[in-house]
Scaffold this motif. Structure first.
Motif, PDB file in Angstrom:
ATOM      1  N   ASP A  64       0.857  -1.192   0.000  1.00  0.00           N
ATOM      2  CA  ASP A  64       0.000   0.000   0.000  1.00  0.00           C
ATOM      3  C   ASP A  64       0.892   1.240   0.000  1.00  0.00           C
ATOM      4  O   ASP A  64       0.997   1.976   0.981  1.00  0.00           O
ATOM      5  CB  ASP A  64      -0.907  -0.027   1.232  1.00  0.00           C
ATOM      6  N   PHE A  66       0.549   3.880  -1.739  1.00  0.00           N
ATOM      7  CA  PHE A  66      -0.132   5.143  -2.000  1.00  0.00           C
ATOM      8  C   PHE A  66      -1.021   5.552  -0.836  1.00  0.00           C
ATOM      9  O   PHE A  66      -1.984   6.297  -1.019  1.00  0.00           O
ATOM     10  CB  PHE A  66      -0.985   5.034  -3.268  1.00  0.00           C
ATOM     11  N   TYR A  69      -1.931   9.168  -0.156  1.00  0.00           N
ATOM     12  CA  TYR A  69      -2.821   9.896  -1.056  1.00  0.00           C
ATOM     13  C   TYR A  69      -4.275   9.861  -0.605  1.00  0.00           C
ATOM     14  O   TYR A  69      -5.131  10.459  -1.237  1.00  0.00           O
ATOM     15  CB  TYR A  69      -2.686   9.349  -2.481  1.00  0.00           C
ATOM     16  N   ARG A  70      -4.515   9.113   0.490  1.00  0.00           N
ATOM     17  CA  ARG A  70      -5.889   9.093   1.018  1.00  0.00           C
ATOM     18  C   ARG A  70      -6.311  10.487   1.503  1.00  0.00           C
ATOM     19  O   ARG A  70      -7.484  10.797   1.555  1.00  0.00           O
ATOM     20  CB  ARG A  70      -5.983   8.105   2.181  1.00  0.00           C
ATOM     21  N   PHE A  72      -6.063  13.133  -0.009  1.00  0.00           N
ATOM     22  CA  PHE A  72      -6.612  13.930  -1.113  1.00  0.00           C
ATOM     23  C   PHE A  72      -8.003  13.471  -1.530  1.00  0.00           C
ATOM     24  O   PHE A  72      -8.529  13.968  -2.532  1.00  0.00           O
ATOM     25  CB  PHE A  72      -5.675  13.862  -2.328  1.00  0.00           C
ATOM     26  N   VAL A  73      -8.546  12.488  -0.817  1.00  0.00           N
ATOM     27  CA  VAL A  73      -9.845  11.927  -1.188  1.00  0.00           C
ATOM     28  C   VAL A  73     -10.803  12.085  -0.014  1.00  0.00           C
ATOM     29  O   VAL A  73     -10.432  11.826   1.135  1.00  0.00           O
ATOM     30  CB  VAL A  73      -9.714  10.429  -1.556  1.00  0.00           C
ATOM     31  N   LEU A 119     -12.739   6.360  -8.027  1.00  0.00           N
ATOM     32  CA  LEU A 119     -12.797   7.702  -7.458  1.00  0.00           C
ATOM     33  C   LEU A 119     -13.557   8.630  -8.405  1.00  0.00           C
ATOM     34  O   LEU A 119     -13.415   8.530  -9.620  1.00  0.00           O
ATOM     35  CB  LEU A 119     -11.377   8.259  -7.247  1.00  0.00           C
ATOM     36  N   VAL A 149      -9.570  20.498  -1.516  1.00  0.00           N
ATOM     37  CA  VAL A 149      -9.867  20.993  -2.865  1.00  0.00           C
ATOM     38  C   VAL A 149      -8.543  21.280  -3.573  1.00  0.00           C
ATOM     39  O   VAL A 149      -7.669  21.964  -3.021  1.00  0.00           O
ATOM     40  CB  VAL A 149     -10.735  22.268  -2.788  1.00  0.00           C
ATOM     41  N   LEU A 150      -8.397  20.714  -4.767  1.00  0.00           N
ATOM     42  CA  LEU A 150      -7.152  20.878  -5.538  1.00  0.00           C
ATOM     43  C   LEU A 150      -7.365  21.919  -6.644  1.00  0.00           C
ATOM     44  O   LEU A 150      -8.480  22.084  -7.151  1.00  0.00           O
ATOM     45  CB  LEU A 150      -6.739  19.552  -6.162  1.00  0.00           C
ATOM     46  N   TRP A 178     -11.808  15.233  -5.004  1.00  0.00           N
ATOM     47  CA  TRP A 178     -11.912  13.785  -5.278  1.00  0.00           C
ATOM     48  C   TRP A 178     -12.671  13.110  -4.149  1.00  0.00           C
ATOM     49  O   TRP A 178     -12.412  13.355  -2.972  1.00  0.00           O
ATOM     50  CB  TRP A 178     -10.520  13.164  -5.398  1.00  0.00           C
ATOM     51  N   ILE A 182     -13.454   4.857   0.117  1.00  0.00           N
ATOM     52  CA  ILE A 182     -12.199   4.320   0.656  1.00  0.00           C
ATOM     53  C   ILE A 182     -12.228   4.436   2.166  1.00  0.00           C
ATOM     54  O   ILE A 182     -13.023   5.169   2.739  1.00  0.00           O
ATOM     55  CB  ILE A 182     -10.968   5.074   0.090  1.00  0.00           C
ATOM     56  N   LYS A 183     -11.329   3.658   2.803  1.00  0.00           N
ATOM     57  CA  LYS A 183     -11.288   3.641   4.283  1.00  0.00           C
ATOM     58  C   LYS A 183     -10.202   4.572   4.786  1.00  0.00           C
ATOM     59  O   LYS A 183      -9.211   4.785   4.133  1.00  0.00           O
ATOM     60  CB  LYS A 183     -11.007   2.232   4.769  1.00  0.00           C
TER      61      LYS A 183
ATOM     62  N   ARG B 213      -8.459  -2.596  -4.900  1.00  0.00           N
ATOM     63  CA  ARG B 213      -9.150  -1.560  -5.679  1.00  0.00           C
ATOM     64  C   ARG B 213      -8.763  -0.171  -5.163  1.00  0.00           C
ATOM     65  O   ARG B 213      -8.508   0.745  -5.954  1.00  0.00           O
ATOM     66  CB  ARG B 213     -10.658  -1.777  -5.537  1.00  0.00           C
ATOM     67  N   GLU B 214      -8.684  -0.046  -3.852  1.00  0.00           N
ATOM     68  CA  GLU B 214      -8.296   1.237  -3.279  1.00  0.00           C
ATOM     69  C   GLU B 214      -6.879   1.610  -3.684  1.00  0.00           C
ATOM     70  O   GLU B 214      -6.604   2.760  -4.051  1.00  0.00           O
ATOM     71  CB  GLU B 214      -8.374   1.156  -1.755  1.00  0.00           C
ATOM     72  N   ILE B 215      -5.990   0.605  -3.623  1.00  0.00           N
ATOM     73  CA  ILE B 215      -4.592   0.886  -3.982  1.00  0.00           C
ATOM     74  C   ILE B 215      -4.511   1.310  -5.446  1.00  0.00           C
ATOM     75  O   ILE B 215      -3.792   2.257  -5.803  1.00  0.00           O
ATOM     76  CB  ILE B 215      -3.727  -0.357  -3.708  1.00  0.00           C
ATOM     77  N   ALA B 217      -6.903   2.707  -7.249  1.00  0.00           N
ATOM     78  CA  ALA B 217      -7.492   4.035  -7.423  1.00  0.00           C
ATOM     79  C   ALA B 217      -6.547   5.114  -6.913  1.00  0.00           C
ATOM     80  O   ALA B 217      -6.361   6.159  -7.568  1.00  0.00           O
ATOM     81  CB  ALA B 217      -8.829   4.088  -6.668  1.00  0.00           C
ATOM     82  N   LEU B 218      -5.936   4.838  -5.749  1.00  0.00           N
ATOM     83  CA  LEU B 218      -5.007   5.838  -5.210  1.00  0.00           C
ATOM     84  C   LEU B 218      -3.773   5.958  -6.090  1.00  0.00           C
ATOM     85  O   LEU B 218      -3.203   7.053  -6.226  1.00  0.00           O
ATOM     86  CB  LEU B 218      -4.612   5.457  -3.778  1.00  0.00           C
ATOM     87  N   LEU B 221      -4.698   8.117  -8.886  1.00  0.00           N
ATOM     88  CA  LEU B 221      -4.735   9.506  -8.411  1.00  0.00           C
ATOM     89  C   LEU B 221      -3.313  10.044  -8.233  1.00  0.00           C
ATOM     90  O   LEU B 221      -3.033  11.214  -8.543  1.00  0.00           O
ATOM     91  CB  LEU B 221      -5.505   9.568  -7.083  1.00  0.00           C
ATOM     92  N   ARG B 229      -0.919  20.076  -6.634  1.00  0.00           N
ATOM     93  CA  ARG B 229      -2.099  20.862  -7.008  1.00  0.00           C
ATOM     94  C   ARG B 229      -2.802  21.471  -5.796  1.00  0.00           C
ATOM     95  O   ARG B 229      -3.878  22.047  -5.952  1.00  0.00           O
ATOM     96  CB  ARG B 229      -3.091  19.968  -7.770  1.00  0.00           C
ATOM     97  N   THR B 230      -2.236  21.306  -4.661  1.00  0.00           N
ATOM     98  CA  THR B 230      -2.841  21.958  -3.493  1.00  0.00           C
ATOM     99  C   THR B 230      -2.584  23.466  -3.570  1.00  0.00           C
ATOM    100  O   THR B 230      -1.687  23.936  -4.290  1.00  0.00           O
ATOM    101  CB  THR B 230      -2.235  21.403  -2.199  1.00  0.00           C
TER     102      THR B 230
END
Lengths: 183, 311
Positions: A64, A66, A69-70, A72-73, A119, A149-150, A178, A182-183, B213-215, B217-218, B221, B229-230
């Motif tokens: 895991d 990424f 990046y949670r 940003f969602v 997403l 918000v991006l 986005w 997701i958890k 699926r989460e991995i 999707a992330l 992203l 982009r913040t």
């Protein structure tokens, strides 16, 4: 009458016994054979499914990498109504612009990006006018929103028409939020 | 009527078992249609070996007395009644010494044939038959040889075999029913366990797939580089551009789209702007996006594009 039937019964006795056995087999054994077949089919189906699941679970879990990046969602359930979230953010954007020395020119929700995998993106077009400090304040204030918000696109240029530049600046931004289950 | 007990033939047991097996196999395969050989009463009693698998004992007129009746039918019940009536009609003394055998006439419906045989003679015949290993014998009077009567032991044996077959089949049906019920019950329990195990594994698999699926999707992203982009990152980029742009230049507009930056402005020397920005953003591609043009007031208008370098 019974005497007339007796010879017939004597001749048919064996067939009656055989028919009785056939009936007994049909009534007693056939349902149980069917039951055994059904249970066997059920057992085989469950076993093959379990084996298939076990084979898939035996594969290594992907790392895991990424997880960061949670942030940003915005986690929303599959049955959540995105319009509520969109309205909330839109209201916050209006308040945000009003709180700064800027004039709101345009704010509307667009469906420019759509979705990536599972997403979904909510996008807005935000256009304001004001001096440079006010424009930068609006950009800075976006970070204070509770939702991440991006800023996908940003266009900062002098207000007014070509040849007649205004002292104010016009800031046009394309904002994205986005969402996903997701958890 | 005396009762002759049916016992297992003595002698060579294995021979008799083999003979019985062949007899039953012959019945199944239809080879039991061999006509029995007829042998005289005295010759049969004097025989040392079994003359044939099926034997018909021919009784002399002195040993057997034949009667014929017209009954309503030739059912087993009628035969029993006729035999009982005829036995009662005889004197008690004779009744004890006689065996009455009855049969339905094959060619005349309702007609019953009856033969009287001395009990001692019948017992001697059946004893001899057992000694010779004959499970089934029949008798017929010599004045009516076409009338063949199964011996009491043969009849008893036949009835016993029928009952045994019936009980055997019933036992088979009951046994199969019970066995199948037990098998079905066992399979049901096993299927329940397998389904419970499958449900647990399915839940684990769904959880795994959800995580994958989460991995995925992330990861998709992450390819968009949302960290760039913040609002903080955008302000940082604007500040950096401002810092790296020479003081002699000023922007007229800036457009940022994703990771691309389009900078428009005026300066005395556009080339110095490009040089400065190229040095400040070594990991990105910096170039003029439009032709540099001179303005009437002696400035140079520039449009510089800063993009991600294609690797």
């Amino acid at each position: 009458m019974i005497g007339m039937l007796r010879p017939l019964l004597r001749r048919l006795e064996g067939w009656v016994v055989l028919a009785g056995f056939a009936l007994a087999i049909y009534l007693l054994i056939a349902p149980r054979v069917s039951d055994v077949h059904d249970e066997w089919t059920r057992f085989r189906g469950a076993e093959s499914l379990a084996l298939s699941h076990a084979e898939k679970l035996a594969r290594p879990v992907p790392p895991d990498k990424f997880a960061g990046y949670r942030t940003f969602v915005v986690p929303v359930g599959p049955d959540a109504n995105p319009t509520v979230l969109a309205s909330t953010v839109q209201s916050a954007l209006i308040e945000l612009v009003r709180a700064r020395k800027a004039r709101l020119v345009d704010l509307r929700e667009t469906g420019a990006i759509g979705s990536i995998n599972s997403l979904s993106a909510i996008t807005w077009h935000l256009e304001i006018e004001g001096d440079v400090e006010a424009a930068l304040d609006v950009i800075r204030a976006l970070e204070d929103l509770p939702q991440p918000v991006l800023i996908d696109e940003l266009d900062l240029k002098p207000a007014g028409r070509a040849g007649e530049p205004d002292r104010n600046m016009r800031l046009t931004m394309s904002l994205t939020l986005w969402t996903g289950d997701i958890k | 009527m005396s009762v002759i007990p049916v016992i297992w033939p003595d002698g060579n047991l294995m021979d008799r078992i083999v003979a019985a097996i062949f007899t039953r196999v012959g019945r199944i395969t239809g080879r039991s249609g061999e006509a029995p050989i007829s042998i005289a009463h005295e010759d049969f009693l004097a025989a040392d070996t079994r003359p044939a698998p099926r034997v018909n004992i021919v009784l002399s007129r002195r040993d057997a007395f034949v009667q014929q009746f017209n009954g309503r039918s030739a059912s087993a019940g009628d035969l029993r009644k006729i035999v009982a009536n005829e036995a009662n009609r005889l004197s008690p003394v004779l009744n004890q010494d006689m065996v009455l055998l009855a049969r339905g006439a094959e060619d005349a419906p309702g007609q019953v044939d009856l033969v009287h045989v001395r009990t001692a003679d019948m017992e001697a015949i059946e004893t001899k038959a057992r000694d010779l290993g004959l499970a089934s014998i029949s008798v017929s009077p010599d004045d009516a040889p076409h009338l063949v009567f199964a011996s009491p032991s043969a009849l008893s044996q036949t009835h016993r075999e029928r009952r045994l077959w019936t009980f055997a089949l019933l036992a088979m049906v009951a046994g199969m029913t019970l066995a199948l019920a037990g098998l079905g019950h066992g399979l049901s329990a096993a299927a329940g366990l397998a389904e419970a195990r499958e449900a647990v594994l399915r839940a684990d698999l769904l959880e795994r797939r959800e995580a994958e699926r989460e991995i995925g999707a992330l990861g998709a992203l992450a390819a968009l580089k949302p960290e760039n982009r913040t609002s903080a990152a955008r302000l940082e980029m604007l500040a950096r551009l401002n810092r790296e742009t020479p003081q002699a230049a000023w922007w007229t507009s800036i457009e940022i789209s994703g990771s691309d930056i389009r900078l428009t402005g005026l300066t005395d020397n556009a080339a110095s702007i490009l040089t400065a920005l190229t040095a400040a953003f070594p990991d990105q591609s910096v170039r003029f996006d439009e032709t540099v043009s001179d303005t009437p007031d002696g400035k140079q208008k520039f449009v510089i594009l800063v993009t991600e370098r294609n690797t």
